[in-house]
Design a protein around this motif. Structure first.
Motif, mmCIF file in Angstrom:
data_model
loop_
_atom_site.group_PDB
_atom_site.id
_atom_site.type_symbol
_atom_site.label_atom_id
_atom_site.label_comp_id
_atom_site.label_asym_id
_atom_site.label_seq_id
_atom_site.Cartn_x
_atom_site.Cartn_y
_atom_site.Cartn_z
ATOM 1 N N ALA A 69 0.834 -1.211 0.000
ATOM 2 C CA ALA A 69 0.000 0.000 0.000
ATOM 3 C C ALA A 69 0.866 1.257 0.000
ATOM 4 N N VAL A 70 1.968 1.229 0.743
ATOM 5 C CA VAL A 70 2.892 2.376 0.739
ATOM 6 C C VAL A 70 3.470 2.583 -0.659
ATOM 7 N N LEU A 71 3.924 1.499 -1.275
ATOM 8 C CA LEU A 71 4.516 1.602 -2.607
ATOM 9 C C LEU A 71 3.478 2.061 -3.643
ATOM 10 N N LEU A 72 2.258 1.538 -3.530
ATOM 11 C CA LEU A 72 1.202 1.937 -4.466
ATOM 12 C C LEU A 72 0.770 3.387 -4.246
ATOM 13 N N SER A 73 0.641 3.798 -2.981
ATOM 14 C CA SER A 73 0.225 5.183 -2.736
ATOM 15 C C SER A 73 1.297 6.166 -3.189
ATOM 16 N N ASP A 74 2.566 5.783 -3.022
ATOM 17 C CA ASP A 74 3.661 6.616 -3.516
ATOM 18 C C ASP A 74 3.562 6.755 -5.034
ATOM 19 N N SER A 75 3.336 5.638 -5.708
ATOM 20 C CA SER A 75 3.309 5.641 -7.167
ATOM 21 C C SER A 75 2.040 6.274 -7.732
ATOM 22 N N PHE A 76 0.887 5.869 -7.205
ATOM 23 C CA PHE A 76 -0.370 6.365 -7.760
ATOM 24 C C PHE A 76 -0.670 7.787 -7.300
ATOM 25 N N ALA A 77 -0.792 7.956 -5.989
ATOM 26 C CA ALA A 77 -1.167 9.282 -5.484
ATOM 27 C C ALA A 77 -0.019 10.279 -5.603
ATOM 28 N N GLY A 78 1.183 9.835 -5.221
ATOM 29 C CA GLY A 78 2.315 10.758 -5.222
ATOM 30 C C GLY A 78 2.826 11.124 -6.595
ATOM 31 N N LEU A 79 2.963 10.124 -7.480
ATOM 32 C CA LEU A 79 3.543 10.380 -8.793
ATOM 33 C C LEU A 79 2.479 10.565 -9.886
ATOM 34 N N TYR A 80 1.557 9.623 -10.013
ATOM 35 C CA TYR A 80 0.550 9.725 -11.077
ATOM 36 C C TYR A 80 -0.384 10.917 -10.843
ATOM 37 N N LEU A 81 -0.931 11.028 -9.627
ATOM 38 C CA LEU A 81 -1.815 12.166 -9.331
ATOM 39 C C LEU A 81 -1.043 13.426 -8.964
ATOM 40 N N LEU A 83 0.518 14.341 -6.219
ATOM 41 C CA LEU A 83 0.238 14.933 -4.912
ATOM 42 C C LEU A 83 1.497 15.400 -4.190
ATOM 43 N N TYR A 84 2.644 14.854 -4.559
ATOM 44 C CA TYR A 84 3.869 15.366 -3.943
ATOM 45 C C TYR A 84 4.062 16.845 -4.273
ATOM 46 N N ALA A 85 3.650 17.250 -5.461
ATOM 47 C CA ALA A 85 3.821 18.646 -5.880
ATOM 48 C C ALA A 85 2.620 19.513 -5.521
ATOM 49 N N THR A 86 1.423 18.930 -5.446
ATOM 50 C CA THR A 86 0.222 19.745 -5.281
ATOM 51 C C THR A 86 -0.375 19.724 -3.883
ATOM 52 N N SER A 87 0.068 18.828 -3.025
ATOM 53 C CA SER A 87 -0.493 18.728 -1.680
ATOM 54 C C SER A 87 0.559 19.102 -0.646
ATOM 55 N N ALA A 88 0.151 19.889 0.320
ATOM 56 C CA ALA A 88 1.078 20.297 1.374
ATOM 57 C C ALA A 88 1.295 19.193 2.405
ATOM 58 N N ILE A 89 0.337 18.263 2.544
ATOM 59 C CA ILE A 89 0.458 17.266 3.601
ATOM 60 C C ILE A 89 0.646 15.832 3.115
ATOM 61 N N PHE A 90 0.473 15.569 1.828
ATOM 62 C CA PHE A 90 0.574 14.189 1.356
ATOM 63 C C PHE A 90 1.925 13.576 1.693
ATOM 64 N N ASP A 91 2.995 14.297 1.475
ATOM 65 C CA ASP A 91 4.346 13.788 1.745
ATOM 66 C C ASP A 91 4.501 13.409 3.212
ATOM 67 N N PRO A 157 12.562 20.692 -1.054
ATOM 68 C CA PRO A 157 12.653 22.109 -1.370
ATOM 69 C C PRO A 157 13.322 22.944 -0.277
ATOM 70 N N SER A 158 13.365 22.418 0.968
ATOM 71 C CA SER A 158 13.962 23.196 2.046
ATOM 72 C C SER A 158 14.355 22.286 3.201
ATOM 73 N N LEU A 159 15.123 22.844 4.114
ATOM 74 C CA LEU A 159 15.503 22.116 5.313
ATOM 75 C C LEU A 159 14.272 21.862 6.180
ATOM 76 N N LEU A 160 13.326 22.786 6.181
ATOM 77 C CA LEU A 160 12.091 22.595 6.940
ATOM 78 C C LEU A 160 11.362 21.344 6.460
ATOM 79 N N ASP A 161 11.294 21.130 5.155
ATOM 80 C CA ASP A 161 10.645 19.950 4.605
ATOM 81 C C ASP A 161 11.339 18.683 5.090
ATOM 82 N N THR A 162 12.650 18.677 5.067
ATOM 83 C CA THR A 162 13.410 17.506 5.521
ATOM 84 C C THR A 162 13.153 17.238 6.994
#
Length: 193
Positions: A69-81, A83-91, A157-162
């Motif tokens: 589920a982690v691998l699929l959510s990373d691939s589908f939601a994070g990459l395909y949809l 969400l890594y770029a468009t959501s502030a909390i998905f990551d 994008p920043s140290l805060l993100d890390t």
């Protein structure tokens, strides 16, 4: 073949079918680097499943589904949809969920392969350490990816993100420790099934 193995193989088959669909979708979007990323994850999981079957390592299907589920959510939601770029909390959610799943996965794999005799306090400390270590390794991977591939939208994008990612990893590791504490309380043995 045991019923657990049949379920494991069926889950892996479903997982691969979903990954193929996601790869096709990402290719249609023209994101070839994402397709490569997803294909590598799928290949690693297939290799792991092959080794698990060959060496008769038995991972619980609950943990198997969590990792998939982690691998699929990373691939589908994070990459395909995207969400890594468009959501502030998905990551951050992905870090909590991923740290929880992978800490349980690695802990159970280590316990299954080595059959250690460890006390409860050490188990909890060990699983928290695993979760944080896995999160730190992932952050290093993001850093290397950003430094070498120079993507348009960097993973870090920043140290805060890390730092927030590492705090989310701690949250996931604590959830895994609570999970193991409950399992140990009820089973009184290392959780290998």
């Amino acid at each position: 073949m045991t019923s657990q193995r049949k379920v494991a193989l069926a889950l892996t088959g479903i997982f691969l079918a979903l990954f193929i669909v996601i790869i096709i979708g990402v290719l249609e979007q023209g994101r070839y680097d994402y397709a490569k990323n997803i294909a590598i994850k799928a290949a690693i999981w297939v290799i792991y499943t092959f080794l698990e079957m060959k060496y008769d390592v038995q991972l619980s299907n609950y943990i198997r589904v969590l990792v998939m589920a982690v691998l699929l959510s990373d691939s589908f939601a994070g990459l395909y949809l995207n969400l890594y770029a468009t959501s502030a909390i998905f990551d951050k959610i992905q870090h909590v969920f991923g740290s929880y799943a992978f800490a349980l996965f690695v802990y159970t794999l280590i316990c299954t392969l080595t059959r250690p005799v460890i006390n409860r306090a050490f188990s909890l400390f060990f699983i928290i350490s695993l979760g944080l270590s896995i999160g730190a390794i992932y952050e290093i991977g993001e850093f290397i990816g950003d430094a070498t591939m120079r993507p348009a939208i960097p993973s870090q994008p920043s140290l805060l993100d890390t730092n927030l990612d590492l705090l989310a990893d701690l949250g996931g590791a604590l959830l895994a420790a609570i999970h193991i504490a409950i399992v140990l309380t009820y089973n009184r043995t290392p959780p290998v099934r």
